[in-house]
Design an enzyme around this catalytic site. Structure first.
Site, PDB file in Angstrom:
ATOM      1  N   CYS A   5       0.847  -1.250   0.087  1.00  0.00           N
ATOM      2  CA  CYS A   5       0.180   0.063   0.089  1.00  0.00           C
ATOM      3  C   CYS A   5       0.633   1.315   0.069  1.00  0.00           C
ATOM      4  O   CYS A   5       0.612   2.239  -0.585  1.00  0.00           O
ATOM      5  CB  CYS A   5      -0.861   0.005   1.205  1.00  0.00           C
ATOM      6  SG  CYS A   5      -2.443  -1.167   1.126  1.00  0.00           S
ATOM      7  N   ASP A  28      10.240  -7.021  -8.741  1.00  0.00           N
ATOM      8  CA  ASP A  28      10.415  -7.524  -7.548  1.00  0.00           C
ATOM      9  C   ASP A  28      11.912  -6.976  -7.076  1.00  0.00           C
ATOM     10  O   ASP A  28      12.720  -6.941  -7.982  1.00  0.00           O
ATOM     11  CB  ASP A  28      10.188  -8.958  -7.445  1.00  0.00           C
ATOM     12  CG  ASP A  28      10.155  -9.660  -6.178  1.00  0.00           C
ATOM     13  OD1 ASP A  28       9.125 -10.050  -5.907  1.00  0.00           O
ATOM     14  OD2 ASP A  28      11.225  -9.298  -5.457  1.00  0.00           O
ATOM     15  N   HIS A  44      -6.500  -2.781  -0.948  1.00  0.00           N
ATOM     16  CA  HIS A  44      -5.729  -3.671  -0.066  1.00  0.00           C
ATOM     17  C   HIS A  44      -6.628  -5.057   0.036  1.00  0.00           C
ATOM     18  O   HIS A  44      -7.791  -5.150   0.555  1.00  0.00           O
ATOM     19  CB  HIS A  44      -5.282  -3.188   1.067  1.00  0.00           C
ATOM     20  CG  HIS A  44      -4.645  -4.390   2.289  1.00  0.00           C
ATOM     21  ND1 HIS A  44      -3.193  -4.330   2.197  1.00  0.00           N
ATOM     22  CD2 HIS A  44      -5.293  -5.467   2.904  1.00  0.00           C
ATOM     23  CE1 HIS A  44      -2.898  -5.256   2.853  1.00  0.00           C
ATOM     24  NE2 HIS A  44      -3.978  -6.133   3.374  1.00  0.00           N
ATOM     25  N   ASN A  82       1.429 -16.661  -3.530  1.00  0.00           N
ATOM     26  CA  ASN A  82       1.550 -17.233  -2.415  1.00  0.00           C
ATOM     27  C   ASN A  82       0.537 -16.920  -1.321  1.00  0.00           C
ATOM     28  O   ASN A  82       0.368 -15.842  -1.081  1.00  0.00           O
ATOM     29  CB  ASN A  82       3.015 -17.168  -1.647  1.00  0.00           C
ATOM     30  CG  ASN A  82       4.085 -17.674  -2.588  1.00  0.00           C
ATOM     31  OD1 ASN A  82       4.030 -18.614  -3.228  1.00  0.00           O
ATOM     32  ND2 ASN A  82       5.200 -17.047  -2.810  1.00  0.00           N
ATOM     33  N   GLY A  88       4.046 -19.805   2.082  1.00  0.00           N
ATOM     34  CA  GLY A  88       5.379 -18.903   2.116  1.00  0.00           C
ATOM     35  C   GLY A  88       5.095 -17.343   1.766  1.00  0.00           C
ATOM     36  O   GLY A  88       5.719 -16.665   1.201  1.00  0.00           O
ATOM     37  N   HIS A  93      -0.459  -8.692   1.213  1.00  0.00           N
ATOM     38  CA  HIS A  93      -1.249  -7.724   0.345  1.00  0.00           C
ATOM     39  C   HIS A  93      -1.077  -8.527  -0.886  1.00  0.00           C
ATOM     40  O   HIS A  93       0.064  -8.980  -1.473  1.00  0.00           O
ATOM     41  CB  HIS A  93      -0.776  -6.348   0.177  1.00  0.00           C
ATOM     42  CG  HIS A  93      -1.218  -5.541  -0.999  1.00  0.00           C
ATOM     43  ND1 HIS A  93      -1.820  -4.058  -0.472  1.00  0.00           N
ATOM     44  CD2 HIS A  93      -1.781  -5.611  -2.132  1.00  0.00           C
ATOM     45  CE1 HIS A  93      -2.300  -3.573  -1.426  1.00  0.00           C
ATOM     46  NE2 HIS A  93      -2.329  -4.677  -2.708  1.00  0.00           N
ATOM     47  N   HIS A  95      -0.563 -10.411  -3.875  1.00  0.00           N
ATOM     48  CA  HIS A  95       0.262 -10.069  -5.292  1.00  0.00           C
ATOM     49  C   HIS A  95       0.592 -11.330  -5.979  1.00  0.00           C
ATOM     50  O   HIS A  95       0.671 -12.460  -5.624  1.00  0.00           O
ATOM     51  CB  HIS A  95       1.577  -9.558  -4.788  1.00  0.00           C
ATOM     52  CG  HIS A  95       2.387 -10.474  -3.830  1.00  0.00           C
ATOM     53  ND1 HIS A  95       2.066 -10.347  -2.382  1.00  0.00           N
ATOM     54  CD2 HIS A  95       3.368 -11.275  -3.783  1.00  0.00           C
ATOM     55  CE1 HIS A  95       2.622 -11.336  -1.720  1.00  0.00           C
ATOM     56  NE2 HIS A  95       3.599 -11.884  -2.673  1.00  0.00           N
ATOM     57  N   HIS A  97       2.949 -13.209  -8.552  1.00  0.00           N
ATOM     58  CA  HIS A  97       4.556 -13.060  -9.349  1.00  0.00           C
ATOM     59  C   HIS A  97       4.397 -13.552 -10.918  1.00  0.00           C
ATOM     60  O   HIS A  97       3.926 -14.634 -10.928  1.00  0.00           O
ATOM     61  CB  HIS A  97       5.258 -14.092  -8.455  1.00  0.00           C
ATOM     62  CG  HIS A  97       5.787 -14.048  -7.205  1.00  0.00           C
ATOM     63  ND1 HIS A  97       6.695 -13.329  -6.504  1.00  0.00           N
ATOM     64  CD2 HIS A  97       4.813 -14.101  -6.099  1.00  0.00           C
ATOM     65  CE1 HIS A  97       6.619 -13.242  -5.087  1.00  0.00           C
ATOM     66  NE2 HIS A  97       5.668 -13.841  -4.882  1.00  0.00           N
TER      67      HIS A  97
HETATM   68  P1  5GP Z   1       5.810 -13.341  -1.105  1.00  0.00           P
HETATM   69  O1  5GP Z   1       7.044 -14.109  -0.472  1.00  0.00           O
HETATM   70  O2  5GP Z   1       4.895 -12.786  -0.044  1.00  0.00           O
HETATM   71  O3  5GP Z   1       4.878 -14.162  -1.937  1.00  0.00           O
HETATM   72  O4  5GP Z   1       6.522 -12.458  -1.997  1.00  0.00           O
HETATM   73  C1  5GP Z   1       6.870 -10.989  -1.696  1.00  0.00           C
HETATM   74  C2  5GP Z   1       7.819 -10.474  -2.475  1.00  0.00           C
HETATM   75  O5  5GP Z   1       7.810  -9.211  -2.483  1.00  0.00           O
HETATM   76  C3  5GP Z   1       9.296 -11.068  -2.634  1.00  0.00           C
HETATM   77  O6  5GP Z   1       9.507 -11.520  -3.837  1.00  0.00           O
HETATM   78  C4  5GP Z   1      10.051  -9.708  -2.187  1.00  0.00           C
HETATM   79  O7  5GP Z   1      11.271  -9.883  -3.026  1.00  0.00           O
HETATM   80  C5  5GP Z   1       9.136  -8.573  -2.663  1.00  0.00           C
HETATM   81  N1  5GP Z   1       9.332  -7.398  -1.925  1.00  0.00           N
HETATM   82  C6  5GP Z   1       9.291  -7.233  -0.620  1.00  0.00           C
HETATM   83  N2  5GP Z   1       9.401  -6.156  -0.414  1.00  0.00           N
HETATM   84  C7  5GP Z   1       9.618  -5.135  -1.631  1.00  0.00           C
HETATM   85  C8  5GP Z   1       9.743  -3.953  -1.823  1.00  0.00           C
HETATM   86  O8  5GP Z   1       9.929  -2.924  -1.086  1.00  0.00           O
HETATM   87  N3  5GP Z   1       9.625  -3.693  -3.051  1.00  0.00           N
HETATM   88  C9  5GP Z   1       9.631  -4.616  -4.164  1.00  0.00           C
HETATM   89  N4  5GP Z   1       9.739  -3.953  -5.428  1.00  0.00           N
HETATM   90  N5  5GP Z   1       9.555  -5.705  -3.955  1.00  0.00           N
HETATM   91  C10 5GP Z   1       9.581  -6.243  -2.442  1.00  0.00           C
HETATM   92 ZN    ZN Z   2      -1.717  -3.301   1.450  1.00  0.00          ZN
END
Ligand code: 5GP
Ligand code: ZN
Length: 118
Positions: A5, A28, A44, A82, A88, A93, A95, A97
Site C-alpha cells: 500500500c 520485484d 488492499h 503464495n 510462504g 497484500h 500479489h 509473481h
Molecule cells: P511473497 O513471499 O509474499 O509471495 O513475495 C513477496 C515479494 O515481495 C518477494 O519476492 C520480495 O522480494 C518482494 N518485495 C518485498 N518488499 C519489496 C519492496 O519494497 N519492493 C519491491 N519491489 N519488492 C518487494
Molecule cells: Zn496493502
C-alpha cells in the site's frame, strides 16, 4: 499501512511497469529470474483467499498485458501467488509473481517435498 500500500501511495519507490486505476505492476526487489514482476490490486486485499472473482476478472487481463509489455507472452512465463504461512506468503497484500525470461525449473517448488517428509 502495508508495504505494498505504501508503494501504491508512492511512499516507497518502485520500478513501475504498468498501472491503471485498479492495478499496478512493478519489478520485484529481489528477482528470482531475469524477469520477475509483481502485480497487485490497488485496493488492499490480504491474499488470494479474500479476493473477489470480479477483481480477478480485471487482474487476469492486467497480467496478460504485463506479460506482453515485458515481451514474455510468446516465450512463456509462470504466475504464482503464495497464500498464508504454508504458501510462504511474506507480504500480506495480494500479489501475483509473473516470472520469466528464461526456461524455469520446477525444482524450486520441491522444497514442499509432498511425497517425502509428509
Ligand atoms: P511473497 O513471499 O509474499 O509471495 O513475495 C513477496 C515479494 O515481495 C518477494 O519476492 C520480495 O522480494 C518482494 N518485495 C518485498 N518488499 C519489496 C519492496 O519494497 N519492493 C519491491 N519491489 N519488492 C518487494
Ligand atoms: Zn496493502
Amino acid at each position: 499501512m502495508c508495504i505494498f500500500c505504501k508503494i501504491i501511495n508512492n511512499e516507497i519507490p518502485s520500478n513501475i511497469i504498468l498501472e491503471n486505476e485498479e492495478f499496478m505492476a512493478f519489478h520485484d526487489i529481489n528477482p528470482k529470474a531475469p524477469i520477475h514482476v509483481l502485480a497487485i490490486p490497488k485496493t488492499h486485499v490480504d491474499s488470494f483467499n479474500e479476493v473477489s472473482p470480479q477483481t480477478m476478472e480485471g487482474m487476469t487481463k492486467f497480467m496478460q498485458d504485463v506479460a506482453k509489455e515485458m515481451g514474455i507472452d510468446k516465450s512463456g512465463y509462470r504466475v504464482i501467488t503464495n497464500v498464508g504461512d504454508n504458501g510462504g506468503q511474506e507480504v500480506k497484500h495480494l500479489h501475483f509473481h509473473i516470472v520469466g525470461g528464461a526456461k524455469l525449473a520446477w525444482s524450486h517448488l520441491s522444497d514442499a517435498d509432498p511425497m517425502g517428509k509428509f
